[in-house]
Scaffold this active site. Sequence first.
Site, short mmCIF file in Angstrom:
data_model
loop_
_atom_site.label_atom_id
_atom_site.label_comp_id
_atom_site.label_asym_id
_atom_site.label_seq_id
_atom_site.Cartn_x
_atom_site.Cartn_y
_atom_site.Cartn_z
N LEU A 207 0.83 -1.21 0.00
CA LEU A 207 0.00 0.00 0.00
C LEU A 207 0.86 1.26 0.00
O LEU A 207 0.46 2.30 -0.51
CB LEU A 207 -0.92 0.02 1.23
CG LEU A 207 -2.03 -1.03 1.26
CD1 LEU A 207 -2.68 -1.07 2.64
CD2 LEU A 207 -3.08 -0.73 0.20
N ASN B 9 9.01 4.92 8.60
CA ASN B 9 9.02 3.88 9.64
C ASN B 9 8.87 2.45 9.14
O ASN B 9 9.16 1.51 9.85
CB ASN B 9 7.86 4.11 10.63
CG ASN B 9 8.21 5.17 11.64
OD1 ASN B 9 9.26 5.79 11.56
ND2 ASN B 9 7.33 5.38 12.60
N GLY B 10 8.34 2.30 7.94
CA GLY B 10 8.10 0.93 7.47
C GLY B 10 7.29 0.90 6.20
O GLY B 10 7.07 1.92 5.55
N VAL C 144 3.66 -0.67 4.39
CA VAL C 144 2.31 -1.16 4.72
C VAL C 144 1.81 -2.01 3.56
O VAL C 144 1.91 -1.61 2.40
CB VAL C 144 1.34 0.00 5.01
CG1 VAL C 144 -0.04 -0.51 5.40
CG2 VAL C 144 1.89 0.90 6.11
N LYS D 219 1.79 -3.50 8.80
CA LYS D 219 2.92 -2.58 8.74
C LYS D 219 4.16 -3.29 9.27
O LYS D 219 4.15 -3.83 10.39
CB LYS D 219 2.63 -1.31 9.54
CG LYS D 219 3.76 -0.30 9.41
CD LYS D 219 3.31 1.12 9.68
CE LYS D 219 4.40 2.14 9.36
NZ LYS D 219 3.94 3.51 9.50
N ASP E 70 2.51 14.63 12.70
CA ASP E 70 2.58 14.72 11.25
C ASP E 70 1.19 14.73 10.61
O ASP E 70 0.86 13.88 9.79
CB ASP E 70 3.43 13.56 10.71
CG ASP E 70 3.89 13.78 9.28
OD1 ASP E 70 3.74 14.92 8.78
OD2 ASP E 70 4.40 12.83 8.68
N1 ATP Z 1 -5.14 0.67 8.16
C1 ATP Z 1 -5.02 1.01 6.89
N2 ATP Z 1 -6.02 0.77 6.04
C2 ATP Z 1 -5.91 1.12 4.73
N3 ATP Z 1 -4.81 1.68 4.18
C3 ATP Z 1 -3.78 1.94 4.99
C4 ATP Z 1 -3.82 1.61 6.37
N4 ATP Z 1 -2.64 1.99 6.92
C5 ATP Z 1 -1.91 2.52 5.93
N5 ATP Z 1 -2.58 2.49 4.76
C6 ATP Z 1 -2.10 2.93 3.44
O1 ATP Z 1 -0.72 2.69 3.34
C7 ATP Z 1 -0.02 3.89 3.02
C8 ATP Z 1 1.27 3.92 3.81
O2 ATP Z 1 0.99 3.89 5.19
P1 ATP Z 1 1.71 4.76 6.29
O3 ATP Z 1 1.53 6.19 5.90
O4 ATP Z 1 1.26 4.31 7.61
O5 ATP Z 1 3.21 4.34 6.20
P2 ATP Z 1 4.43 5.09 5.69
O6 ATP Z 1 4.20 5.59 4.30
O7 ATP Z 1 5.50 4.10 5.90
O8 ATP Z 1 4.63 6.29 6.69
P3 ATP Z 1 5.24 7.75 6.48
O9 ATP Z 1 4.17 8.57 5.80
O10 ATP Z 1 5.54 8.20 7.87
O11 ATP Z 1 6.47 7.66 5.67
C9 ATP Z 1 -0.96 5.02 3.40
O12 ATP Z 1 -0.78 6.12 2.58
C10 ATP Z 1 -2.33 4.40 3.23
O13 ATP Z 1 -2.79 4.62 1.90
#
Ligand code: ATP
Length: 328
Positions: free
Chosen positions: A47, A52-53, A55, A68, A159
Site C-alpha cells: 500500500l 518507519n516501514g 504497509v 505494517k 505529522d
Molecule cells: N489501516 C489502513 N487501512 C488502509 N490503508 C492503509 C492503512 N494503513 C496505511 N494504509 C495505506 O498505506 C499507506 C502507507 O501507510 P503509512 O503512511 O502508515 O506508512 P508510511 O508511508 O511508511 O509512513 P510515512 O508517511 O511516515 O512515511 C498510506 O498512505 C495508506 O494509503
Amino acid sequence: MPRRNQTTTRMEACVTMSFNQTTAIPSLPRQFQGKWNKKSYHVLRELGRGANGAVYLTTEGGVKRAVKVGVEGIDILMEVNVLKSVQQGRDSRVGPLLSDVDDLIVDGKACTFYAMEYLEGDQLDRYIRQYGQEWVGVMMVQLLARLDVLHKHGWVFGDLKPENIMVTQSDRQVRLIDFGGVTKLGNAVRQFTEEYDRAYWHAGDRKAEISYDLFSVAVMMVRLSVDREVWKSSQGETRHTVLLCDIIRKSDGLYPYRVPLLKAFHGKYASAGEMRAEMLPILRELTVAAPQKQAQKRASGAGGMGISGLFVASLLLLAGTLYYAWFM
Ligand SMILES: Nc1ncnc2c1ncn2[C@@H]1O[C@H](COP(=O)(O)OP(=O)(O)OP(=O)(O)O)[C@@H](O)[C@H]1O
C-alpha cells in the site's frame, strides 16, 4: 529527535538517512506466518512505504488486514502502544483497530510487524477532490474529535496532513493512519511535514503540544478549501500565517471560519474539543440553517410547489447525513 523526508520529516534524520532507511525496509513474501502468534497472512499488494516501514494489504483468515512492517522494532512498537491506548476508550475510531503484533524473519533478518483493520476509503485530499470542498468543515470537525481523544491519552499526532487521514467508504468517518509521528506531550515532535509545520510557518516551535496539532488542522483546512493555484500563492520564500489570512479573507468557504482558524494559528485553544465546539455552530449555520432558510424562501415563492418541495426534502436529507457525520 524528529524526522523529515520530502513529504514527512523525521527529525533525527537528514534526507539521505531517510532514504537509506526506506531501502532497508524488507519486502514481504507472498505468504508468511507470525513467529509467536502463528497467524498466517496472504500478501495481496504493497500500500505504501515511508520513514518507519512499509504497509501491505493482506488477508488473514479470509479478512482483509493492513500489515505494517519495519526494521526498527522500537518504532513499530511505539505505534502499537499508541494504537492500543487509544482504542481502549469509549471512542475507538481514532485509528485502525489493532489485530496482531508479531515478529517474522525476512531474508534472514528479524522484523517486527503489526496487523490492523484495513480501512476502505479515500485519503482526505482525494475525498475532498471527489465530493467537493463543502465537506472540508465536516471532516475537520470529525478530525478534531479524534484528536481530542488522542490528546487526552497524552499524545500529539505531529505529522498531520491529508495523506495521513482516511475517510471510510461505508460511513464517511475520518480515521487517522500512520502513527509514526505520534509524540508524547512535551517532547520534540518526531515527524512533521513542512507545509503543515508550525515552525516552518514561523508561528512557533516543534514542541509536541496540543496547539501544534491544531495549527496543522487550521493549515490543512485552508489547503483543502482552495484551488492548487491559490495554495501555491502562499508558498513564498518566507512562510508566514499572514499569507494564510489573506487566503481566508478572500475565500467564501473559509471566511465564516476565520475566528477559529486565527485562534488555532495563534495557539489560543487549550484543547481540540474547544476548537471543535467553536466550529460546530459555524458548520451548522453553513450546511443546515442557511440552506434550509433559502429552501423555505423558495418554497413559499412563486416557483412550482412540487419542485420546491423536492428541493427542501433533498436539503433535509443532506442535513441528516451531516448531523450523522458530525456526531460520530
Ligand atoms: N489501516 C489502513 N487501512 C488502509 N490503508 C492503509 C492503512 N494503513 C496505511 N494504509 C495505506 O498505506 C499507506 C502507507 O501507510 P503509512 O503512511 O502508515 O506508512 P508510511 O508511508 O511508511 O509512513 P510515512 O508517511 O511516515 O512515511 C498510506 O498512505 C495508506 O494509503
